[in-house]
Design an enzyme around this catalytic site. Structure first.
Site, PDB file in Angstrom:
ATOM      1  N   GLN A 150      83.488 -96.471 -20.576  1.00  0.00           N
ATOM      2  CA  GLN A 150      82.183 -97.035 -20.911  1.00  0.00           C
ATOM      3  C   GLN A 150      82.050 -98.448 -20.352  1.00  0.00           C
ATOM      4  O   GLN A 150      80.984 -98.842 -19.868  1.00  0.00           O
ATOM      5  CB  GLN A 150      81.987 -97.038 -22.435  1.00  0.00           C
ATOM      6  CG  GLN A 150      80.574 -97.381 -22.876  1.00  0.00           C
ATOM      7  CD  GLN A 150      79.554 -96.347 -22.428  1.00  0.00           C
ATOM      8  OE1 GLN A 150      79.854 -95.163 -22.347  1.00  0.00           O
ATOM      9  NE2 GLN A 150      78.329 -96.795 -22.157  1.00  0.00           N
ATOM     10  N   TRP A 187      69.920 -99.038 -20.270  1.00  0.00           N
ATOM     11  CA  TRP A 187      70.197 -97.751 -19.640  1.00  0.00           C
ATOM     12  C   TRP A 187      71.647 -97.301 -19.814  1.00  0.00           C
ATOM     13  O   TRP A 187      71.919 -96.105 -19.813  1.00  0.00           O
ATOM     14  CB  TRP A 187      69.841 -97.823 -18.156  1.00  0.00           C
ATOM     15  CG  TRP A 187      68.430 -98.250 -17.948  1.00  0.00           C
ATOM     16  CD1 TRP A 187      67.980 -99.456 -17.514  1.00  0.00           C
ATOM     17  CD2 TRP A 187      67.259 -97.480 -18.255  1.00  0.00           C
ATOM     18  NE1 TRP A 187      66.604 -99.492 -17.511  1.00  0.00           N
ATOM     19  CE2 TRP A 187      66.130 -98.272 -17.956  1.00  0.00           C
ATOM     20  CE3 TRP A 187      67.056 -96.188 -18.742  1.00  0.00           C
ATOM     21  CZ2 TRP A 187      64.829 -97.832 -18.131  1.00  0.00           C
ATOM     22  CZ3 TRP A 187      65.754 -95.739 -18.913  1.00  0.00           C
ATOM     23  CH2 TRP A 187      64.660 -96.554 -18.605  1.00  0.00           C
ATOM     24  N   VAL A 188      72.536 -98.245 -19.950  1.00  0.00           N
ATOM     25  CA  VAL A 188      73.940 -97.914 -20.210  1.00  0.00           C
ATOM     26  C   VAL A 188      74.398 -98.763 -21.397  1.00  0.00           C
ATOM     27  O   VAL A 188      74.361 -99.999 -21.335  1.00  0.00           O
ATOM     28  CB  VAL A 188      74.832 -98.204 -18.991  1.00  0.00           C
ATOM     29  CG1 VAL A 188      76.286 -97.868 -19.301  1.00  0.00           C
ATOM     30  CG2 VAL A 188      74.359 -97.413 -17.773  1.00  0.00           C
ATOM     31  N   ALA A 189      74.794 -98.117 -22.456  1.00  0.00           N
ATOM     32  CA  ALA A 189      75.172 -98.850 -23.672  1.00  0.00           C
ATOM     33  C   ALA A 189      76.391 -99.728 -23.434  1.00  0.00           C
ATOM     34  O   ALA A 189      77.288 -99.381 -22.667  1.00  0.00           O
ATOM     35  CB  ALA A 189      75.441 -97.867 -24.809  1.00  0.00           C
ATOM     36  N   SER A 195      78.119 -96.921 -27.554  1.00  0.00           N
ATOM     37  CA  SER A 195      77.671 -95.668 -26.936  1.00  0.00           C
ATOM     38  C   SER A 195      78.072 -94.464 -27.774  1.00  0.00           C
ATOM     39  O   SER A 195      79.217 -94.354 -28.223  1.00  0.00           O
ATOM     40  CB  SER A 195      78.291 -95.530 -25.539  1.00  0.00           C
ATOM     41  OG  SER A 195      78.042 -94.244 -25.014  1.00  0.00           O
ATOM     42  N   ASP A 231      75.321 -85.289 -21.942  1.00  0.00           N
ATOM     43  CA  ASP A 231      74.193 -85.351 -21.021  1.00  0.00           C
ATOM     44  C   ASP A 231      74.118 -84.006 -20.308  1.00  0.00           C
ATOM     45  O   ASP A 231      75.078 -83.588 -19.649  1.00  0.00           O
ATOM     46  CB  ASP A 231      74.387 -86.472 -19.994  1.00  0.00           C
ATOM     47  CG  ASP A 231      74.297 -87.860 -20.622  1.00  0.00           C
ATOM     48  OD1 ASP A 231      73.836 -87.962 -21.770  1.00  0.00           O
ATOM     49  OD2 ASP A 231      74.697 -88.832 -19.956  1.00  0.00           O
ATOM     50  N   GLU A 244      65.668 -91.088 -22.241  1.00  0.00           N
ATOM     51  CA  GLU A 244      66.667 -90.269 -21.542  1.00  0.00           C
ATOM     52  C   GLU A 244      66.447 -88.793 -21.879  1.00  0.00           C
ATOM     53  O   GLU A 244      66.982 -88.293 -22.879  1.00  0.00           O
ATOM     54  CB  GLU A 244      68.090 -90.687 -21.913  1.00  0.00           C
ATOM     55  CG  GLU A 244      68.463 -92.076 -21.436  1.00  0.00           C
ATOM     56  CD  GLU A 244      69.943 -92.383 -21.620  1.00  0.00           C
ATOM     57  OE1 GLU A 244      70.369 -93.473 -21.180  1.00  0.00           O
ATOM     58  OE2 GLU A 244      70.672 -91.566 -22.202  1.00  0.00           O
ATOM     59  N   HIS A 295      69.887 -86.637 -22.724  1.00  0.00           N
ATOM     60  CA  HIS A 295      70.941 -87.045 -23.658  1.00  0.00           C
ATOM     61  C   HIS A 295      70.743 -86.359 -25.014  1.00  0.00           C
ATOM     62  O   HIS A 295      69.760 -86.623 -25.709  1.00  0.00           O
ATOM     63  CB  HIS A 295      70.907 -88.573 -23.822  1.00  0.00           C
ATOM     64  CG  HIS A 295      71.983 -89.117 -24.712  1.00  0.00           C
ATOM     65  ND1 HIS A 295      73.068 -89.820 -24.231  1.00  0.00           N
ATOM     66  CD2 HIS A 295      72.145 -89.071 -26.057  1.00  0.00           C
ATOM     67  CE1 HIS A 295      73.846 -90.191 -25.235  1.00  0.00           C
ATOM     68  NE2 HIS A 295      73.294 -89.742 -26.365  1.00  0.00           N
TER      69      HIS A 295
END
Length: 308
Positions: A188, A214-216, A221, A230, A278, A281
């Site tokens: 991550q 957009w990306v934790a 996450s 996903d 998203e 997801h």
């Protein structure tokens, strides 16, 4: 009119081998060997072939006898299962389920395991909220992961529901593909830093703020919990808004709640979730919660707030 053809032969060094070209002085009609030598060579070849013929006959007869013995005593399917690592049977997709405690092994997909139904809401594990306000403790690991195809994995308690959902989608003629699942803390961190670097020209703080949409950030996450996957349409594997128009996503958005999954980051809930839309997801929360969340069009934060 006659044509004249020529052949130029170039001599090249060659390694030792069984057959070698005759020297140039032998190219002009070599005299045949005497008759008695030809006869002795023929007899020698016959004698050298006899052991090979006998060996081949013995192998044929041995195989025939073994085949009859196997037909008379078929091996029971249960005896083919391994005793080490996993005693799970092979699924319809021919992939064995491995349970790997505390390790990231990382699609579905073998079918129908014996790990319970994975749809009960009896514990808080399936409703654990992970976001920028509720980070995971550093080094968090799911208690047990089920290894899937293509290097993916998911919390073993959610696996059976995931498999049923994927099987149902395929039964409708669709082709869903898992492109991301459980992630380690290091993975991550790598993904987040890569996204940060994509915002060149901004300060570090500004780039991190944009990347986090957009990306934790590491520790925030859901992929680190092992309950998120996903899923994309195999015919359209881009992670963008066009994904929502694919047959796979239309089916999943309509039916995921029946299997305990929710579309975790809807298009109009970014202010609550902290993550942009998203349409790929999906998060496992259990069937009861999933049906309610999807039918009301709310997000997990709103559902848990109402429950408390």
């Amino acid at each position: 009119m006659s044509a004249v053809r020529s052949c130029i032969i170039r001599e090249l060094p060659i390694p030792e081998r069984e057959y070698r070209a005759a020297p140039p002085e032998r190219w002009t009609k070599p005299a045949p060997p005497p008759a008695h030598r030809r006869t002795s060579r023929a007899k020698h070849r016959q004698r050298s072939l006899l052991p090979l013929v006998l060996a081949g006959l013995a192998l044929f007869l041995g195989g025939l006898l073994l085949g009859r013995a196997g037909a008379a005593n078929p091996v029971e399917p249960s005896s083919l299962q391994e005793d080490s690592l996993s005693s799970e049977p092979l699924s319809s997709e021919g992939v064995r389920i491995l349970r790997v405690p505390g390790a990231a092994v990382g699609e579905p997909e073998p079918s129908g395991s014996g790990m319970g139904d994975g749809t009960e809401d009896g514990g808080s594990w399936n409703l654990r909220l992970v976001n920028w306000e509720n980070p995971l403790p550093e080094g968090f690991q799911p208690p047990e992961l089920t290894a899937l195809r293509n290097g993916h994995s998911i919390d073993s308690r959610a696996y059976p529901a995931l498999q049923r959902m994927m099987d149902a989608a395929r039964a409708e003629g669709l082709d869903p593909l898992i492109c991301s699942s459980f992630r380690t803390w290091d993975k991550q961190s790598e993904l987040f830093q890569r996204k940060v670097l994509s915002f060149s020209g901004l300060s570090q703080q500004e780039a991190e703020a944009k990347a986090a949409l957009w990306v934790a950030r590491p520790g925030t996450s859901e992929h680190q919990v092992g309950l998120a996957v996903d899923i994309v349409d195999k015919g359209y594997q881009l992670l963008d808004q066009g994904q929502e128009e694919t047959p796979v996503q239309k089916w999943l958005m309509a039916h995921c709640g029946e299997y305990g999954f929710i579309l975790r980051y809807p298009t109009d809930k970014s202010a609550l979730t902290g993550i942009g839309y998203e349409p790929w997801h999906y998060r496992y929360v259990g069937e009861t919660a999933a049906r309610e969340i999807m039918s009301q069009g709310i997000c997990l934060e709103e559902y848990l707030s109402a429950q408390s």
